[in-house]
Design a protein around this motif. Sequence first.
Motif, PDB file in Angstrom:
ATOM      1  N   LYS A 268       0.837  -1.187   0.000  1.00 64.73           N
ATOM      2  CA  LYS A 268       0.000   0.000   0.000  1.00 64.73           C
ATOM      3  C   LYS A 268       0.879   1.247   0.000  1.00 64.73           C
ATOM      4  O   LYS A 268       1.872   1.324   0.728  1.00 64.73           O
ATOM      5  CB  LYS A 268      -0.889   0.005   1.254  1.00 64.73           C
ATOM      6  CG  LYS A 268      -1.842  -1.182   1.339  1.00 64.73           C
ATOM      7  CD  LYS A 268      -2.932  -1.094   0.312  1.00 64.73           C
ATOM      8  CE  LYS A 268      -3.897  -2.274   0.475  1.00 64.73           C
ATOM      9  NZ  LYS A 268      -4.994  -2.219  -0.481  1.00 64.73           N
ATOM     10  N   HIS A 269       0.565   2.180  -0.854  1.00 62.62           N
ATOM     11  CA  HIS A 269       1.329   3.423  -0.955  1.00 62.62           C
ATOM     12  C   HIS A 269       0.442   4.558  -0.470  1.00 62.62           C
ATOM     13  O   HIS A 269      -0.580   4.855  -1.073  1.00 62.62           O
ATOM     14  CB  HIS A 269       1.769   3.659  -2.395  1.00 62.62           C
ATOM     15  CG  HIS A 269       2.894   4.623  -2.523  1.00 62.62           C
ATOM     16  ND1 HIS A 269       2.815   5.913  -2.065  1.00 62.62           N
ATOM     17  CD2 HIS A 269       4.144   4.482  -3.061  1.00 62.62           C
ATOM     18  CE1 HIS A 269       3.950   6.540  -2.319  1.00 62.62           C
ATOM     19  NE2 HIS A 269       4.770   5.700  -2.917  1.00 62.62           N
ATOM     20  N   ASN A 270       0.846   5.197   0.618  1.00 64.02           N
ATOM     21  CA  ASN A 270       0.000   6.203   1.252  1.00 64.02           C
ATOM     22  C   ASN A 270       0.312   7.628   0.819  1.00 64.02           C
ATOM     23  O   ASN A 270      -0.315   8.561   1.295  1.00 64.02           O
ATOM     24  CB  ASN A 270       0.125   6.087   2.781  1.00 64.02           C
ATOM     25  CG  ASN A 270      -0.363   4.753   3.290  1.00 64.02           C
ATOM     26  OD1 ASN A 270      -1.381   4.253   2.824  1.00 64.02           O
ATOM     27  ND2 ASN A 270       0.356   4.167   4.240  1.00 64.02           N
TER      28      ASN A 270
ATOM     29  N   TYR B  15       0.060   8.933  -2.214  1.00 68.27           N
ATOM     30  CA  TYR B  15      -0.764   9.434  -3.312  1.00 68.27           C
ATOM     31  C   TYR B  15      -2.079  10.027  -2.817  1.00 68.27           C
ATOM     32  O   TYR B  15      -2.707   9.512  -1.895  1.00 68.27           O
ATOM     33  CB  TYR B  15      -1.065   8.306  -4.304  1.00 68.27           C
ATOM     34  CG  TYR B  15       0.167   7.658  -4.876  1.00 68.27           C
ATOM     35  CD1 TYR B  15       1.136   8.397  -5.542  1.00 68.27           C
ATOM     36  CD2 TYR B  15       0.374   6.291  -4.740  1.00 68.27           C
ATOM     37  CE1 TYR B  15       2.271   7.808  -6.059  1.00 68.27           C
ATOM     38  CE2 TYR B  15       1.508   5.676  -5.259  1.00 68.27           C
ATOM     39  CZ  TYR B  15       2.455   6.438  -5.911  1.00 68.27           C
ATOM     40  OH  TYR B  15       3.576   5.841  -6.414  1.00 68.27           O
TER      41      TYR B  15
ATOM     42  N   ILE C 107      -5.230  10.310  -8.491  1.00 69.18           N
ATOM     43  CA  ILE C 107      -5.002   9.253  -9.473  1.00 69.18           C
ATOM     44  C   ILE C 107      -5.532   9.730 -10.822  1.00 69.18           C
ATOM     45  O   ILE C 107      -6.688  10.143 -10.931  1.00 69.18           O
ATOM     46  CB  ILE C 107      -5.698   7.946  -9.067  1.00 69.18           C
ATOM     47  CG1 ILE C 107      -5.174   7.486  -7.711  1.00 69.18           C
ATOM     48  CG2 ILE C 107      -5.468   6.862 -10.120  1.00 69.18           C
ATOM     49  CD1 ILE C 107      -5.870   6.266  -7.178  1.00 69.18           C
TER      50      ILE C 107
ATOM     51  N   LEU D 264     -11.288   2.864  -5.225  1.00 68.38           N
ATOM     52  CA  LEU D 264     -10.403   4.033  -5.223  1.00 68.38           C
ATOM     53  C   LEU D 264     -11.123   5.327  -4.864  1.00 68.38           C
ATOM     54  O   LEU D 264     -10.537   6.221  -4.253  1.00 68.38           O
ATOM     55  CB  LEU D 264      -9.732   4.184  -6.583  1.00 68.38           C
ATOM     56  CG  LEU D 264      -8.779   3.063  -7.004  1.00 68.38           C
ATOM     57  CD1 LEU D 264      -8.306   3.301  -8.437  1.00 68.38           C
ATOM     58  CD2 LEU D 264      -7.580   2.986  -6.058  1.00 68.38           C
TER      59      LEU D 264
ATOM     60  N   ARG E 127     -10.965   6.765  -1.445  1.00 67.02           N
ATOM     61  CA  ARG E 127      -9.620   6.941  -0.891  1.00 67.02           C
ATOM     62  C   ARG E 127      -8.806   8.032  -1.576  1.00 67.02           C
ATOM     63  O   ARG E 127      -7.883   8.575  -0.983  1.00 67.02           O
ATOM     64  CB  ARG E 127      -8.864   5.607  -0.980  1.00 67.02           C
ATOM     65  CG  ARG E 127      -9.473   4.514  -0.126  1.00 67.02           C
ATOM     66  CD  ARG E 127      -8.923   3.142  -0.504  1.00 67.02           C
ATOM     67  NE  ARG E 127      -9.353   2.105   0.431  1.00 67.02           N
ATOM     68  CZ  ARG E 127     -10.537   1.504   0.377  1.00 67.02           C
ATOM     69  NH1 ARG E 127     -11.402   1.850  -0.574  1.00 67.02           N
ATOM     70  NH2 ARG E 127     -10.867   0.597   1.275  1.00 67.02           N
ATOM     71  N   TYR E 128      -9.152   8.334  -2.835  1.00 64.09           N
ATOM     72  CA  TYR E 128      -8.353   9.271  -3.623  1.00 64.09           C
ATOM     73  C   TYR E 128      -9.257  10.170  -4.453  1.00 64.09           C
ATOM     74  O   TYR E 128     -10.444   9.882  -4.644  1.00 64.09           O
ATOM     75  CB  TYR E 128      -7.414   8.513  -4.576  1.00 64.09           C
ATOM     76  CG  TYR E 128      -6.535   7.491  -3.900  1.00 64.09           C
ATOM     77  CD1 TYR E 128      -5.293   7.843  -3.368  1.00 64.09           C
ATOM     78  CD2 TYR E 128      -6.949   6.154  -3.800  1.00 64.09           C
ATOM     79  CE1 TYR E 128      -4.492   6.902  -2.756  1.00 64.09           C
ATOM     80  CE2 TYR E 128      -6.156   5.210  -3.171  1.00 64.09           C
ATOM     81  CZ  TYR E 128      -4.919   5.579  -2.652  1.00 64.09           C
ATOM     82  OH  TYR E 128      -4.127   4.649  -2.033  1.00 64.09           O
TER      83      TYR E 128
ATOM     84  N   ILE F 108      -0.360   9.770  -9.404  1.00 64.48           N
ATOM     85  CA  ILE F 108       0.074   8.586 -10.144  1.00 64.48           C
ATOM     86  C   ILE F 108      -0.795   8.441 -11.385  1.00 64.48           C
ATOM     87  O   ILE F 108      -1.991   8.747 -11.355  1.00 64.48           O
ATOM     88  CB  ILE F 108       0.001   7.313  -9.258  1.00 64.48           C
ATOM     89  CG1 ILE F 108       0.708   6.136  -9.946  1.00 64.48           C
ATOM     90  CG2 ILE F 108      -1.416   6.984  -8.836  1.00 64.48           C
ATOM     91  CD1 ILE F 108       0.978   4.967  -9.006  1.00 64.48           C
TER      92      ILE F 108
ATOM     93  N   ILE G 141      -4.800  -3.237  -8.945  1.00 64.58           N
ATOM     94  CA  ILE G 141      -4.473  -1.888  -8.454  1.00 64.58           C
ATOM     95  C   ILE G 141      -4.842  -1.755  -6.987  1.00 64.58           C
ATOM     96  O   ILE G 141      -4.193  -1.016  -6.234  1.00 64.58           O
ATOM     97  CB  ILE G 141      -5.184  -0.830  -9.321  1.00 64.58           C
ATOM     98  CG1 ILE G 141      -4.615  -0.845 -10.752  1.00 64.58           C
ATOM     99  CG2 ILE G 141      -5.063   0.571  -8.704  1.00 64.58           C
ATOM    100  CD1 ILE G 141      -5.398  -0.010 -11.737  1.00 64.58           C
ATOM    101  N   LYS G 142      -5.860  -2.482  -6.554  1.00 60.07           N
ATOM    102  CA  LYS G 142      -6.295  -2.424  -5.163  1.00 60.07           C
ATOM    103  C   LYS G 142      -5.212  -2.903  -4.206  1.00 60.07           C
ATOM    104  O   LYS G 142      -5.195  -2.535  -3.032  1.00 60.07           O
ATOM    105  CB  LYS G 142      -7.563  -3.259  -4.979  1.00 60.07           C
ATOM    106  CG  LYS G 142      -8.773  -2.722  -5.734  1.00 60.07           C
ATOM    107  CD  LYS G 142      -9.890  -3.740  -5.840  1.00 60.07           C
ATOM    108  CE  LYS G 142     -10.389  -4.179  -4.520  1.00 60.07           C
ATOM    109  NZ  LYS G 142     -11.525  -5.141  -4.655  1.00 60.07           N
TER     110      LYS G 142
ATOM    111  N   LEU H 167      -2.710   0.477  -4.152  1.00 60.35           N
ATOM    112  CA  LEU H 167      -3.180   1.775  -3.641  1.00 60.35           C
ATOM    113  C   LEU H 167      -4.167   1.600  -2.483  1.00 60.35           C
ATOM    114  O   LEU H 167      -4.844   0.594  -2.378  1.00 60.35           O
ATOM    115  CB  LEU H 167      -3.840   2.557  -4.771  1.00 60.35           C
ATOM    116  CG  LEU H 167      -2.935   2.881  -5.955  1.00 60.35           C
ATOM    117  CD1 LEU H 167      -3.751   3.501  -7.083  1.00 60.35           C
ATOM    118  CD2 LEU H 167      -1.811   3.811  -5.535  1.00 60.35           C
TER     119      LEU H 167
END
Length: 238
Positions: A8-10, A12, A15, A126, A129-130, A190, A234-235, A238
């Motif tokens: 997990k990349h926090n 970002y 998207i 997503l 979250r983004y 990203i 992708i889940k 991210l």
Amino acid sequence: MILNFFFKHNAYKHIFFDLDRTLWDFEQNMRDALAEIYVNHKLDLAFPNPNTFIDCFNRNNHYLWDKYLKGELTKEVLRYKRFEITLAEYGIESKPLAETIGDEYLTLMPLKTALIPGTRETLDYLANRYKLHVISNGFKEVQLPKLQRSNIDKYFEWVVTSEHSGFHKPDKRAFGYALSKANARKGESIMIGDDLEIDILGAKKFGMDQIYFNPKSNPHQAKVTFEVRELVEIKKIL
């Protein structure tokens, strides 16, 4: 190389998605629209079957679209020229018919709603979250209707086409314009797309991280941030 581990990349917050062939199933929708045109204009009198017409158009469209992206062809000429050449290959010399079909194609295409498998599941995940956006080289008058008819427009805050920005991906200025509209920074953004040169390496040269959507596992030597075969992967990132 396919990414063989995920985390997990926090960092970002934004998207940016490509649309055609990444979320919206361009190939299937194109074929469906052209099959209708084939029937509507009785093209069976010239072409042996719909697939011949579709494949011929696809080849010519790829060739002319590349010229359009390089600035060697205007949008207005591209709209009909790809059909004019296709029809001429099978003995139909008619610019008026090519122009009519060209307009009909752009009317029918946005009505098609086939999506790449995993699109809705991935966007649902997503969106909570983004902040999600689209950067597309497609024509502005058809990209938003594609999203609306497919009922995925609700996920995106900004839909930026090359006609809005004045630049085609992979030009750095196309990405810069989109990030500016979204009030996003490179380090917190990203790019996700299916075209290695246009979406992924374009974003990389601009300074953005990338997720290369490579469903056919096309071989390459590029160093990308992440690579997936299926959108749902992708889940895991991210």
